[in-house]
Structure formats: C-alpha cells, structure tokens
Design an enzyme around this catalytic site. Sequence first.
Site, PDB file in Angstrom:
ATOM      1  N   ALA A   1       0.805  -1.216   0.000  1.00  0.00           N
ATOM      2  CA  ALA A   1       0.000   0.000   0.000  1.00  0.00           C
ATOM      3  C   ALA A   1       0.841   1.270   0.000  1.00  0.00           C
ATOM      4  O   ALA A   1       0.341   2.341  -0.326  1.00  0.00           O
ATOM      5  CB  ALA A   1      -0.933   0.010   1.214  1.00  0.00           C
ATOM      6  N   LYS A   2       2.092   1.167   0.424  1.00  0.00           N
ATOM      7  CA  LYS A   2       3.038   2.302   0.441  1.00  0.00           C
ATOM      8  C   LYS A   2       2.436   3.535   1.101  1.00  0.00           C
ATOM      9  O   LYS A   2       2.571   4.651   0.604  1.00  0.00           O
ATOM     10  CB  LYS A   2       3.520   2.627  -0.968  1.00  0.00           C
ATOM     11  CG  LYS A   2       4.325   1.504  -1.619  1.00  0.00           C
ATOM     12  CD  LYS A   2       4.864   1.924  -2.970  1.00  0.00           C
ATOM     13  CE  LYS A   2       5.688   0.815  -3.597  1.00  0.00           C
ATOM     14  NZ  LYS A   2       4.865  -0.331  -4.028  1.00  0.00           N
ATOM     15  N   ARG A   3       1.812   3.347   2.245  1.00  0.00           N
ATOM     16  CA  ARG A   3       1.198   4.465   2.939  1.00  0.00           C
ATOM     17  C   ARG A   3       2.259   5.298   3.658  1.00  0.00           C
ATOM     18  O   ARG A   3       3.272   4.784   4.119  1.00  0.00           O
ATOM     19  CB  ARG A   3       0.146   3.975   3.942  1.00  0.00           C
ATOM     20  CG  ARG A   3      -1.066   3.307   3.305  1.00  0.00           C
ATOM     21  CD  ARG A   3      -1.751   4.219   2.282  1.00  0.00           C
ATOM     22  NE  ARG A   3      -3.084   3.764   1.940  1.00  0.00           N
ATOM     23  CZ  ARG A   3      -3.407   3.112   0.831  1.00  0.00           C
ATOM     24  NH1 ARG A   3      -2.486   2.817  -0.047  1.00  0.00           N
ATOM     25  NH2 ARG A   3      -4.659   2.759   0.601  1.00  0.00           N
TER      26      ARG A   3
END
Length: 307
Positions: free
Chosen positions: A115-117
């Site tokens: 998700a690379k949040r």
Amino acid sequence: MTQQSHQTQQLTEQPTQQSTPQPFGVRLAAAMDAHGPLCVGIDPSPALLAAWGLSDDASGLERFSRAVVEAVAGSCAAIKPQAAFFERHGSRGVAVLEQVVADARAAGVLCVVDAKRGDIGSTMAAYADAFAGDGSPLAGDAVTASPFLGFGSLDPLLDVAARTGRGVFVLALTSNPEGAAVQHARGQDGEAVAAAVARAAAQRNAAAQAAGEPLGSVGLVVGATTGDAASRLAVDLAAVHGPLLAPGIGAQGAGPADLARVFGPARSAVLASSSREILSAGPSVRALQEAAVRSAVACRNALRHHP
C-alpha cells in the site's frame, strides 16, 4: 491437514489479542526456509486481466486474485497484493483485496499488502489501524510504507505492527530513476537519506536482534535493479537485521543472480518479489504454480549459494 501444512498455518495465523503475537520476522524467516525466498506479487493490471480473458471489473479482479493465491500458496514464502490495482475498482475492488487477505490466511501463506502508505499524526494512526490493526480486514501480515515525511512519521504504524505481530517494509532504495533525487540525497552530516532510513530500521530491530530472532519485523524495500547504490551510499543492509523486499525480478530486468550482487552479505535476508513473470503463466493454476516453483528455486540458488 498434513503436519507440514499445519506448521505453516501456525506460522501465518495471527494470534488473538489475548495471546502473545509471534513477530512477523520470525514467521517470515520460517516461511523463507520452508519455501524459498520468493514473494509473488498480485498485480491485476488491465493488461493482465485481458491476457487471462477476464473482465476489467471487480468480478475479473476476484477470479484473477483468488486463482493466484490458490496456485502459489505452499510454493512461496509470501504473496504481495498491490493495493492500487484493487482500489481502482472502488469499494468492490477493496472488498476483493480484503478477500485476498482472508484467502492468504486460510491458505497459510504470508500476505504483504503493498500500500506504500505515508502520512503524519492521526492520519498515520488511522493507516496503522487499517493495515496493521487486529480485526481490520485489510491487515495482512505486513504492509509497505513510505518514510519520506520523516522516518518518525511512521511511529504509529510501527508501534501498532509491533504490538500485533505484523511487519512493515519501509521504502529505502527504489528502482525508479526519480527515486534517486530523494533517496540518494545527503544531509548536512553527509549521510544519504537511504542510509538514514536503514539506520532507523536497524534501531527498531535492535531488540529482536538482541533476543536472537532470525529477522526483525521492520524491513526495507530495496529494488533488485539498484546496482551498487547501497554500497556507494554506505547503506548497511546487513545491519538492518530485517527482511529486504526486493522488487524487480523477471519482467523488470533483474535476474536472480543480480540479487547477490546488489545485496552482498545481506542476501540471506532478501525476499525476492516477482509479479509479471509468474502471473503471465496464467490463467492455468498449474502453470502458475510451476512458474512460482521455478522462480523460488532460482532465487534460493542465487541468494543462498552465490559466492
């Protein structure tokens, strides 16, 4: 259920809130030993859906994703659904992502939600609840995160993940050319941003290392096509004592032998990620499984037996 599948399921099942969580790094190390250091990406792009003869909607997305989980569980250490390909279908697509997380748990394969949040304060705390909190349908075994608002901005996520036995893979050295402008930049003390990220991850894993755990639960994302960037920038990957997620195998240009050159003495911690090379073998479940097995064996040979 066989004894081996029962043991694998024990390693991937999330414990209840009343029990002591088994750290993600411990479970991942066991899965890598059992199945090889391969993470199969689930990237249901419009092109792949079309190649499989599936519709570019939530129905096609579900058939694609569940077929991949069925095919590769037991043949790889982890799967990695890319959240963006599910989110592009709105709430129905997110529901499919939730189903993939549940399917992975039922199949006994670790799930890294890509998700690379990255955010700050209460927003980061909300992401932590979503992707690392017990009871959240989006919370797999680990999640990817961006540290480029400052590594400390990830503290809410790292704290929740540590409490629930989950992992976090933090972006450090990515393969895209634009990444170098930030990741290779140096501060006033001369330390590269990527090196500072690695150092902060190592600090988070210090207790796990002291306890003799094979891997800490805070890993890095380091592209398999980054060449000698880690050595040039003095990024001490071995000192991280955490898993190193390495995208870029196969279709993106890196072969298994490149992994040993990029990661050097840290190569035993590498979880090699491959997506299109394996997914293009579909829609046959058997062909997908055979492709995953071939890739897992090749990666294991390159990472464990390279001089």
